[in-house]
Design an enzyme around this catalytic site. Structure first.
Site, PDB file in Angstrom:
ATOM      1  N   MET A 181     105.494  44.493 -36.333  1.00 37.29           N
ATOM      2  CA  MET A 181     105.961  45.994 -36.508  1.00 37.29           C
ATOM      3  C   MET A 181     105.370  46.807 -35.562  1.00 37.29           C
ATOM      4  SD  MET A 181     106.236  45.935 -40.741  1.00 37.29           S
ATOM      5  CE  MET A 181     104.799  44.421 -40.713  1.00 37.29           C
ATOM      6  N   HIS A 207     102.417  35.297 -44.150  1.00 38.08           N
ATOM      7  CA  HIS A 207     103.022  36.162 -43.442  1.00 38.08           C
ATOM      8  C   HIS A 207     102.026  36.940 -42.868  1.00 38.08           C
ATOM      9  CE1 HIS A 207     106.405  38.672 -42.854  1.00 38.08           C
ATOM     10  NE2 HIS A 207     105.694  39.793 -43.333  1.00 38.08           N
ATOM     11  N   ASP A 262     101.164  40.648 -41.404  1.00 37.16           N
ATOM     12  CA  ASP A 262     102.066  42.024 -40.804  1.00 37.16           C
ATOM     13  C   ASP A 262     101.386  42.753 -39.948  1.00 37.16           C
ATOM     14  OD1 ASP A 262     104.217  42.165 -42.665  1.00 37.16           O
ATOM     15  OD2 ASP A 262     102.832  41.986 -44.498  1.00 37.16           O
ATOM     16  N   MET A 304     100.918  45.834 -37.581  1.00 42.16           N
ATOM     17  CA  MET A 304     101.346  47.102 -37.437  1.00 42.16           C
ATOM     18  C   MET A 304     100.484  48.035 -36.288  1.00 42.16           C
ATOM     19  SD  MET A 304     102.011  47.970 -41.450  1.00 42.16           S
ATOM     20  CE  MET A 304     102.531  46.996 -42.452  1.00 42.16           C
ATOM     21  N   ASP A 309     111.727  40.562 -47.271  1.00 41.75           N
ATOM     22  CA  ASP A 309     110.435  41.189 -47.471  1.00 41.75           C
ATOM     23  C   ASP A 309     110.418  42.611 -47.827  1.00 41.75           C
ATOM     24  OD1 ASP A 309     107.771  41.640 -46.719  1.00 41.75           O
ATOM     25  OD2 ASP A 309     107.850  41.711 -44.536  1.00 41.75           O
ATOM     26  N   MET A 362     114.621  43.377 -44.330  1.00 44.64           N
ATOM     27  CA  MET A 362     113.523  44.223 -44.667  1.00 44.64           C
ATOM     28  C   MET A 362     114.223  44.778 -45.989  1.00 44.64           C
ATOM     29  SD  MET A 362     110.677  44.100 -43.229  1.00 44.64           S
ATOM     30  CE  MET A 362     109.961  45.156 -44.281  1.00 44.64           C
ATOM     31  N   HIS A 364     104.783  38.929 -38.281  1.00 44.40           N
ATOM     32  CA  HIS A 364     105.868  40.093 -38.409  1.00 44.40           C
ATOM     33  C   HIS A 364     105.463  41.121 -37.517  1.00 44.40           C
ATOM     34  CE1 HIS A 364     108.229  42.931 -41.270  1.00 44.40           C
ATOM     35  NE2 HIS A 364     108.406  43.164 -40.232  1.00 44.40           N
ATOM     36  N   SER A 413     102.107  37.302 -48.160  1.00 39.52           N
ATOM     37  CA  SER A 413     101.851  38.112 -47.136  1.00 39.52           C
ATOM     38  C   SER A 413     100.181  38.665 -47.449  1.00 39.52           C
ATOM     39  CB  SER A 413     102.386  39.523 -47.220  1.00 39.52           C
ATOM     40  OG  SER A 413     101.997  40.635 -46.458  1.00 39.52           O
TER      41      SER A 413
HETATM   42  C1  DX5 Z   1     105.867  45.887 -45.228  1.00 44.22           C
HETATM   43  C2  DX5 Z   1     105.516  44.427 -44.894  1.00 44.22           C
HETATM   44  C3  DX5 Z   1     105.453  43.356 -46.170  1.00 44.22           C
HETATM   45  C4  DX5 Z   1     104.502  43.629 -47.092  1.00 44.22           C
HETATM   46  C5  DX5 Z   1     105.143  43.294 -48.356  1.00 44.22           C
HETATM   47  O1  DX5 Z   1     105.954  46.360 -43.970  1.00 44.22           O
HETATM   48  O2  DX5 Z   1     106.310  44.029 -43.852  1.00 44.22           O
HETATM   49  O3  DX5 Z   1     105.258  42.043 -45.594  1.00 44.22           O
HETATM   50  O4  DX5 Z   1     103.374  42.925 -47.186  1.00 44.22           O
HETATM   51  O5  DX5 Z   1     104.307  43.703 -49.510  1.00 44.22           O
HETATM   52  P1  DX5 Z   1     105.087  43.944 -50.945  1.00 44.22           P
HETATM   53  O6  DX5 Z   1     105.273  42.357 -51.179  1.00 44.22           O
HETATM   54  O7  DX5 Z   1     103.994  44.119 -51.703  1.00 44.22           O
HETATM   55  O8  DX5 Z   1     106.067  44.647 -50.790  1.00 44.22           O
HETATM   56 ZN    ZN Z   2     106.093  41.707 -43.516  1.00 43.83          ZN
END
Ligand code: DX5
Ligand code: ZN
Length: 216
Positions: free
Chosen positions: A66, A31, A33, A35, A173, A135, A64, A6
């Protein structure tokens, strides 16, 4: 077992360098993320980030989403070069339609469940997806603590996959490290997403090797 690193925990000022480092160390997926400050309280990247990363790496982009109303963003992320688009079951009342839209846009559809969402919520869409992301923290931030109770969900999902005769990959994740990975792998996880474990120590190659080692 595949490793999806990620970029949330990468150094954004040296992102290309941090992406090259994980690619050279044998990461399987990148990956991303996304948001929106609504579905989760944090705000990160948009389609412009995916478009910027696409030409600098050969790693498949595991995006991903979100975000609220994910369907609205699917064409833009597909055009930007996403390989997989992961849609949260909680983010839309039209989950089936959203996953169909991902397929129509030419990407691999994936569905995501928050820790509080049961597998019954996604059973009807399982035939549509190539990946199911469980998750293992509440989404929104990197560096959180793995929720051990999610291991049972991974195990139940692997059993459901077998019962239905489907072939999707199971991805986990949140809070994944060399300590937490063995339990989820034993439960049936195929893809490990890891952010802070890979990047925080500043030695991505060593950390990827550690994850590979526990999978053996
Ligand atoms: C959290 C993300 C993850 C995040 C994971 O909302 O979806 O992908 O980057 O980070 P770690 O591995 O630090 O938990
Ligand atoms: Zn993620």
């Amino acid at each position: 077992m595949k490793i999806a690193t990620s970029i949330l925990s990468a150094d954004f000022a040296h992102l290309a360098q941090d992406i090259d480092a994980v690619a050279a160390a044998g990461a399987d997926l990148l990956h991303v993320d996304v948001m929106d400050g609504h579905f989760v309280s944090n705000l990160t990247f948009g389609p412009g980030m995916v478009a910027a990363i696409r030409p600098i790496t050969n790693l498949p982009l595991d995006v991903h989403l979100m975000v609220d109303d994910p369907q609205r963003w699917i064409p833009q992320f597909a055009k930007a070069g996403a390989d997989t688009l992961l849609v949260h079951a909680e983010a839309t009342p039209h989950l089936y339609g959203a996953l169909q839209a991902v397929q129509q846009a030419g990407c691999k559809p994936g569905v995501v469940v928050n820790p509080g969402t049961g597998l019954a919520t996604i059973e009807e869409v399982l035939p549509l997806v190539g990946q199911v992301l469980v998750m293992t923290v509440n989404p929104g931030f990197g560096g959180q603590k793995f929720i051990p109770a999610m291991t049972a969900k991974v195990k139940a999902l692997a059993a459901l996959r077998q019962r239905l005769g489907l072939r999707f990959d199971i991805e986990v994740d949140g809070g994944i490290s060399a300590v937490t990975a063995p339990a989820v792998l034993a439960a049936g996880a195929d893809i490990l997403v890891a952010g802070s474990f890979i990047y925080a120590a500043g030695r991505p190659a060593t950390q990827i090797a550690k994850l590979r080692q526990v999978a053996r």
